[in-house]
Write an enzyme that holds these catalytic residues in place. Structure first.
Site, PDB file in Angstrom:
ATOM      1  CG  HIS A  66     -15.382  78.507  18.010  1.00 16.85           C
ATOM      2  ND1 HIS A  66     -14.778  78.196  16.665  1.00 16.85           N
ATOM      3  CD2 HIS A  66     -14.401  78.636  18.814  1.00 16.85           C
ATOM      4  CE1 HIS A  66     -13.611  78.116  17.013  1.00 16.85           C
ATOM      5  NE2 HIS A  66     -13.365  78.233  18.042  1.00 16.85           N
ATOM      6  CB  CYS A 104     -12.653  81.166  17.772  1.00 18.52           C
ATOM      7  SG  CYS A 104     -11.204  80.308  17.724  1.00 18.52           S
ATOM      8  CG  ASN A 143     -10.791  75.563  16.945  1.00 20.10           C
ATOM      9  OD1 ASN A 143     -11.242  76.423  16.044  1.00 20.10           O
ATOM     10  ND2 ASN A 143     -10.681  75.858  18.386  1.00 20.10           N
TER      11      ASN A 143
HETATM   12  N1  COA Z   1      -0.785  64.271  23.308  1.00 20.04           N
HETATM   13  C1  COA Z   1      -0.411  63.580  24.483  1.00 20.04           C
HETATM   14  N2  COA Z   1      -0.273  64.351  25.444  1.00 20.04           N
HETATM   15  C2  COA Z   1      -0.206  65.626  25.104  1.00 20.04           C
HETATM   16  C3  COA Z   1      -0.759  66.250  24.103  1.00 20.04           C
HETATM   17  C4  COA Z   1      -1.023  65.560  23.043  1.00 20.04           C
HETATM   18  N3  COA Z   1      -1.514  65.998  22.075  1.00 20.04           N
HETATM   19  N4  COA Z   1      -0.846  67.566  24.254  1.00 20.04           N
HETATM   20  C5  COA Z   1      -0.514  67.927  25.648  1.00 20.04           C
HETATM   21  N5  COA Z   1      -0.162  66.572  26.365  1.00 20.04           N
HETATM   22  C6  COA Z   1       0.291  66.457  27.607  1.00 20.04           C
HETATM   23  C7  COA Z   1       1.181  67.531  28.126  1.00 20.04           C
HETATM   24  O1  COA Z   1       2.360  67.529  27.824  1.00 20.04           O
HETATM   25  C8  COA Z   1       1.049  67.128  29.619  1.00 20.04           C
HETATM   26  O2  COA Z   1       1.820  66.429  30.093  1.00 20.04           O
HETATM   27  P1  COA Z   1       2.570  66.453  31.462  1.00 20.04           P
HETATM   28  O3  COA Z   1       1.140  66.086  32.397  1.00 20.04           O
HETATM   29  O4  COA Z   1       3.488  65.240  31.540  1.00 20.04           O
HETATM   30  O5  COA Z   1       3.148  67.694  31.567  1.00 20.04           O
HETATM   31  C9  COA Z   1      -0.400  66.583  29.801  1.00 20.04           C
HETATM   32  O6  COA Z   1      -0.963  66.275  28.369  1.00 20.04           O
HETATM   33  C10 COA Z   1      -1.386  67.475  30.368  1.00 20.04           C
HETATM   34  O7  COA Z   1      -1.470  68.798  29.602  1.00 20.04           O
HETATM   35  P2  COA Z   1      -2.605  69.866  29.567  1.00 20.04           P
HETATM   36  O8  COA Z   1      -2.224  70.854  28.761  1.00 20.04           O
HETATM   37  O9  COA Z   1      -2.628  70.124  31.050  1.00 20.04           O
HETATM   38  O10 COA Z   1      -3.908  69.201  29.314  1.00 20.04           O
HETATM   39  P3  COA Z   1      -5.287  69.599  29.301  1.00 20.04           P
HETATM   40  O11 COA Z   1      -6.236  68.827  30.067  1.00 20.04           O
HETATM   41  O12 COA Z   1      -5.479  71.208  29.752  1.00 20.04           O
HETATM   42  O13 COA Z   1      -5.755  69.495  27.569  1.00 20.04           O
HETATM   43  C11 COA Z   1      -6.245  71.025  25.914  1.00 20.04           C
HETATM   44  C12 COA Z   1      -4.980  70.246  26.711  1.00 20.04           C
HETATM   45  C13 COA Z   1      -5.413  71.713  25.010  1.00 20.04           C
HETATM   46  C14 COA Z   1      -6.886  69.766  25.181  1.00 20.04           C
HETATM   47  C15 COA Z   1      -7.130  71.670  26.711  1.00 20.04           C
HETATM   48  O14 COA Z   1      -6.663  72.680  27.866  1.00 20.04           O
HETATM   49  C16 COA Z   1      -8.068  72.496  25.967  1.00 20.04           C
HETATM   50  O15 COA Z   1      -8.932  71.935  25.174  1.00 20.04           O
HETATM   51  N6  COA Z   1      -8.052  73.739  25.978  1.00 20.04           N
HETATM   52  C17 COA Z   1      -9.029  74.543  25.505  1.00 20.04           C
HETATM   53  C18 COA Z   1      -8.411  74.951  24.163  1.00 20.04           C
HETATM   54  C19 COA Z   1      -9.158  75.444  23.065  1.00 20.04           C
HETATM   55  O16 COA Z   1     -10.424  75.246  22.950  1.00 20.04           O
HETATM   56  N7  COA Z   1      -8.382  76.122  22.218  1.00 20.04           N
HETATM   57  C20 COA Z   1      -9.172  76.855  20.944  1.00 20.04           C
HETATM   58  C21 COA Z   1      -9.915  78.145  21.636  1.00 20.04           C
HETATM   59  S1  COA Z   1     -10.759  78.865  20.397  1.00 20.04           S
END
Ligand code: COA
Length: 333
Positions: free
Chosen positions: A259, A114, A289
């Site tokens: 980004h 990224c 993204n």
């Molecule tokens: N739809 C529905 N539920 C989902 C899901 C989806 N697409 N993806 C994950 N879940 C679920 C998980 O399984 C988890 O369920 P559980 O509580 O039963 O175990 C729950 O949602 C919460 O998961 P978690 O990973 O803790 O969610 P979060 O609040 O951290 O959000 C992201 C996940 C990925 C959206 C978030 O962490 C994020 O945006 N991080 C930064 C990622 C990023 O920017 N990446 C690129 C970097 S350049």
């Protein structure tokens, strides 16, 4: 010593729109979950029989050249940022060189995820400042959709990523356009966001095709919470570093183009830095993204919408796999 400036921008995104609604029919997810956590409404995914990383980059390049009344022949060197090259090797830079018909010019590939576009821009800026080249093509392009696990198992990653390409033409200038660039990394966190294969770090028996195909090691592994936590800190640090280098304040930023990792990350930065809506550009809602392509696509769109004007101060900032993070401060001349 000459300076460098961006003289043109272009972008290309695939035609196929993948909505959250569609994703909810192929995996256990909902439009509400995706919008609430990421801000993404839709993204573009390629038809791999039509588009490649290199030909999307060529389309973005031709748009930039046209906007600046330049031709392919003006390009002296290519810096290509991607983590999804057409082949494992050679890099996509040479494929773009071939596609543009630029016989014999150098092509350098950058793999900083990224942060890749800012690393590429910084590299091109140094080549111009050293006097080695006068016109350099800097591109970021990605096809991520073909490697995503589009099932419930991969839903935490696959809803986030999209495909696309953006291009910038950098030229020598007697006044500074690119004011400064700032590049960082911390490899302690390499495995928080990575794809293992086809890596060289395993014994031959494990790397045989029949073994590898059995694993999920070709898929993106992401610890979303860790990425989010580090991203918000590093984004702000590196933006402040860029401002300090030019003795500027956040009030002087006309447009911050972060980004497009996650709308919540951009909103967090905007709020913490107390920037107005008109000072920040986001298009992740429409494209997801797109990794190294996200900044040049956003910058090209912002320019097309008249959001980048003569003499404006533009700040680019990125964070991603590595971890790597980077910024660039640009005066639009
Ligand atoms: N739809 C529905 N539920 C989902 C899901 C989806 N697409 N993806 C994950 N879940 C679920 C998980 O399984 C988890 O369920 P559980 O509580 O039963 O175990 C729950 O949602 C919460 O998961 P978690 O990973 O803790 O969610 P979060 O609040 O951290 O959000 C992201 C996940 C990925 C959206 C978030 O962490 C994020 O945006 N991080 C930064 C990622 C990023 O920017 N990446 C690129 C970097 S350049």
């Amino acid at each position: 010593m000459p300076f460098s400036k961006i003289v043109a921008l272009g972008h290309h995104v695939p035609e196929t729109v993948i909505t959250n609604q569609y994703l909810s029919t192929v995996m256990d997810t909902t439009n509400e979950w995706i919008v609430e956590r990421t801000g993404i409404n839709e993204r573009r995914w390629v038809d791999p029989t039509k588009d490649t990383v290199a030909n999307m980059a060529a389309k973005a390049t031709r748009m930039a050249l046209k906007r600046a009344n330049l031709t392919e022949k003006d390009i002296e060197f290519i810096v290509f940022a991607t983590i999804t090259p057409d082949y494992f090797f050679p890099g996509s830079g040479v494929l773009l060189q071939r596609e543009l018909g630029l016989e014999g010019i150098g092509a350098l590939d950058i793999r900083n995820a990224c942060s890749g576009f800012i690393y590429a821009l910084s590299t091109a800026d140094q080549f111009i400042k050293s006097g080695m080249y006068k016109t350099i093509l800097v591109v970021g392009a990605e096809i991520q959709s073909t490697a995503l696990d589009v099932t419930t198992r991969g839903r935490n990653v696959s809803v986030i990523f999209g495909d696309g390409a953006g291009a910038a033409i950098l030229q020598a200038s007697d006044k500074p356009g690119v004011l400064s660039t700032h590049l960082h990394s911390d490899g302690r966190f390499a495995e928080e966001l990575y794809v293992k294969d086809p890596g060289s770090s395993r014994p031959r028996e494990i790397r045989q095709p029949e073994q590898i195909l059995d694993t999920t090691d070709f898929k993106v592994v992401m610890n979303g919470n860790q990425v989010f936590k580090h991203a918000v800190v590093r984004f702000m640090e590196v933006i402040n570093e860029a401002l300090a280098a030019s003795q500027m304040t956040k009030e002087q930023i006309n447009l911050l183009v972060p980004h497009q990792a996650n709308l919540r990350i951009s909103q967090f930065i905007q709020q913490k830095m107390q920037l107005r809506d008109d000072q920040v550009y986001n298009n992740i809602m429409r494209y997801g993204n797109t990794t190294a392509a996200s900044i040049p696509i956003a910058l090209s769109e912002a320019w097309g919408e008249g959001r980048v004007k003569e003499n404006n101060v533009i700040c680019l900032a990125a964070f991603g796999s590595g971890f790597t993070w980077a910024s660039a401060l640009i005066r639009w001349i």
